[in-house]
Scaffold this active site. Structure first.
Site, PDB file in Angstrom:
ATOM      1  CE1 TYR A 144      -3.689   2.529   0.582  1.00  9.52           C
ATOM      2  CE2 TYR A 144      -2.417   3.287   2.472  1.00  9.52           C
ATOM      3  CZ  TYR A 144      -3.467   3.458   1.583  1.00  9.52           C
ATOM      4  OH  TYR A 144      -4.283   4.553   1.684  1.00  9.52           O
ATOM      5  CG  ASP A 239       5.721   3.628   0.917  1.00 11.89           C
ATOM      6  OD1 ASP A 239       6.027   4.342   1.905  1.00 11.89           O
ATOM      7  OD2 ASP A 239       4.555   3.454   0.527  1.00 11.89           O
ATOM      8  CE  LYS A 267       0.939   4.742   8.403  1.00 17.11           C
ATOM      9  NZ  LYS A 267       0.940   3.986   7.188  1.00 17.11           N
TER      10      LYS A 267
END
Ligand code: PLP
Length: 433
Positions: A144, A239, A267
Site C-alpha cells: 500500500y 516506501d 507516520k
C-alpha cells in the site's frame, strides 16, 4: 462489554461524515463490529467513550513509537503552538527535522516535507517520472502506498502486464502506467523490464510490507530489485512510511544494506502529527521545483507544530541507544507467547515479526505475498478480534494489517495480552459447534 456510547457516537458521525469515518479501515467493517471511539491515550493504553481501557497495538497505525502523549512530544507541540501555528514561510524547525532525518537515513541527501504518506509517494513517483522521462511504474500486489490514483491498481488478469483500476474513479488510462507484480518474485520484475524496455521510471516497494499484514522479503529479494532497477535505468523507491524510524534508525534500507534512490517517509516522522517526506539522492531531488522542472508544493508542508512533534520524537529515537533492541525483544516475547497460546488451542497460524512490527495470520502459511496472505481465515480473525477487544486488547481491526509495540509497552502488558489471548481462544472454542 457495553460500547453504548461508541455506538451512539458512530450513528451521530454517520449523519455528517461519509461512512462515519475519515479513513475506511476505522469503520471496523472487516471484523463486523461497530468502531470503538477513543477519548484519550496515555503511554501504551487507550480509553474509549464507555471508559474501557485497552492495551493499544495500533498506535495510530504506526506513528506513536513512544506511545500516546509522550511528555517530551506534548511539551514541544504546546510550545510551538504558542509561538504561532503556521507562517507559510521557511522556518528553522524544518531544517532541524531535515537534519535529523539526513543524519539517520544514510541514503537521503536532500528531502522535502509534505503532510501525509500519500503525498510523499505521489510526489516521489512524479519526481521519478520527471527525472527518468519515463511513464510506467512497477508496484507489488498487497503493498500500500497511500490512495493516489497511480497506486489504486490491481494486477491485470492472465497475460496483461498492465494493471486495472481497483477503485471506481481511477481511470483505465492511469492503470495503463502501473504494472502490478507479486511481491517476492524477482523473476517477474526482470520479465516486466524485458517486456517494457526503457519505459519504466521506478519500482516502488514497501521493503517490509505491512499493509497485507507483515510479510517479510525473501533473502536477496531487495538486493535483486536494486540490481534490476540499476541495470534498466529505473529508480528504486523504498516506501518506508511505515518502517522508517520504526524498524531501525535508518529504516529497512539500513537493516537490509540496500540503498534506494528515493525513500518516502510518514507516520513516526511526525510523532503523531500529519507529516510525510520524500528524499534521496541530491541529483534526483534537484529536479524538484524551484531548482528543477518537477512541480510539487504544499500550503501547510513543514508546518511548525508538526515539525516540533517530529523533532521531539526523532531526537529520542536517535539518542536512545537501546531503543530498537528493547522494542524487538519485547515484540518477540509477545509473538513467541502468542504462538504458544495459539498452538496450545490447536489454531493453525503463521506469525511474522520484525523490529516492533508483528502479524498473526490465521493460516498455516508460509505467508510470502498477497496470494498466500489471502488464504487466512478472516472469519476466525474477526471472532478472535472481538474476543480480544472484550478483554481490553486493541489490535488492528483487519487480518491484513500490521500491529505495533511502543517504548511505553512493558513485559507486564505482554503478560496481560497473552492471558487475554488464552481466555479469548478458550471462549471461542467453547462456543464453536
Ligand atoms: C500509511 C502508509 C502510506 C500512506 O500514508 P498516509 O499518511 O495514510 O497517507 C503509504 N505507504 C505506506 C507503506 C504506509 O504504511
Amino acid at each position: 462489554m457495553s460500547l453504548e456510547r461508541s455506538i451512539a457516537a458512530f450513528a451521530r458521525a454517520k449523519r455528517v461524515i461519509a461512512g462515519g469515518v475519515n479513513s475506511p479501515v476505522r469503520a471496523f467493517k472487516a471484523v463486523g463490529l461497530s468502531p470503538v471511539f477513543m477519548k484519550s491515550g496515555a503511554g501504551a493504553t487507550l480509553h474509549d467513550l464507555d471508559d474501557h481501557e485497552y492495551i493499544d497495538y495500533v498506535l495510530s497505525w504506526g506513528p506513536l513509537i513512544l506511545g500516546h502523549a509522550h511528555p517530551a512530544v506534548v511539551k514541544a507541540i504546546a510550545a510551538a503552538a504558542a509561538r504561532g501555528t503556521s507562517f507559510g514561510t521557511p522556518t528553522e524547525a524544518e531544517t532541524e527535522l531535515a537534519e535529523l532525518v539526513v543524519s539517520m537515513v544514510p541514503t537521503i541527501e536532500r528531502l522535502r516535507f509534505v503532510s501525509s504518506g500519500t503525498e510523499a509517494t505521489m510526489s516521489a513517483i512524479r519526481l521519478a517520472r520527471g527525472f527518468t522521462r519515463r511513464a510506467k511504474i512497477i508496484k507489488f500486489a498487497g503493498c500500500y502506498h497511500g490512495h493516489a490514483d497511480a497506486f489504486l491498481i490491481a494486477a491485470g488478469s492472465g497475460a496483461l502486464t498492465n494493471g486495472v483500476p481497483n477503485s471506481p474513479g481511477v481511470t483505465d488510462a492511469t492503470a495503463l502506467d502501473t504494472i502490478v507484480l507479486p511481491f517476492n518474485d524477482a523473476a517477474a520484475v526482470a520479465h516486466a523490464f524485458e517486456t517494457n524496455p526503457e519505459t519504466i521510471a521506478a519500482v516502488i516497494v514497501e521493503p517490509y510490507p505491512g499493509n497485507m499484514g507483515l510479510v517479510l522479503p525473501l533473502p536477496g529479494y531487495l538486493q535483486q530489485l536494486r540490481e534490476l532497477t540499476t541495470k534498466n535505468g529505473a529508480l528504486l523507491i523504498f516506501d518506508e512510511v511505515m518502517t522508517g524510524f520504526r524498524v531501525e534508525r535508518g529504516g529497512a534500507a539500513e537493516r537490509e544494506g540496500v540503498a534506494p534512490d528515493l525513500t518516502t517517509l510518514g507516520k513516526v516522522i511526525g510523532g503523531g502529527l500529519p507529516v510525510g517526506a520524500f528524499g534521496g539522492r541530491a541529483a534526483v531531488m534537484a529536479y524538484l521545483s524551484p531548482e528543477g522542472p518537477v512541480y510539487q508544493a504544499g500550503t501547510l508542508s513543514g508546518n511548525p507544530v508538526a515539525m516540533a512533534a517530529g523533532i521531539a520524537t526523532l531526537r529520542i529515537v536517535r539518542d536512545d541507544a537501546t531503543l530498537f533492541d528493547r522494542l524487538e525483544v519485547l515484540t518477540r516475547l509477545l509473538v513467541d507467547g502468542l504462538h504458544e497460546v495459539l498452538s496450545k488451542h490447536g489454531i493453525a497460524h503463521y506469525s511474522t515479526n520484525l523490529g516492533s512490527m508483528f502479524s498473526t495470520f490465521f493460516t498455516p502459511g508460509p505467508v510470502t505475498d498477497l496470494e498466500s496472505a489471502l488464504k487466512s481465515d478472516t472469519g476466525l480473525f474477526a471472532n478472535y478480534y472481538g474476543a480480544m477487544l472484550d478483554r481490553g486488547i486493541y489490535l488492528a481491526p483487519s487480518q491484513f494489517e500490521a500491529s505495533f509495540v511502543s517504548t511505553a509497552h512493558t513485559t507486564r502488558n505482554v503478560e496481560q495480552t497473552l492471558a487475554a489471548a488464552d481466555a479469548a481462544l478458550a471462549h471461542l472454542l467453547a462456543r464453536a459447534p
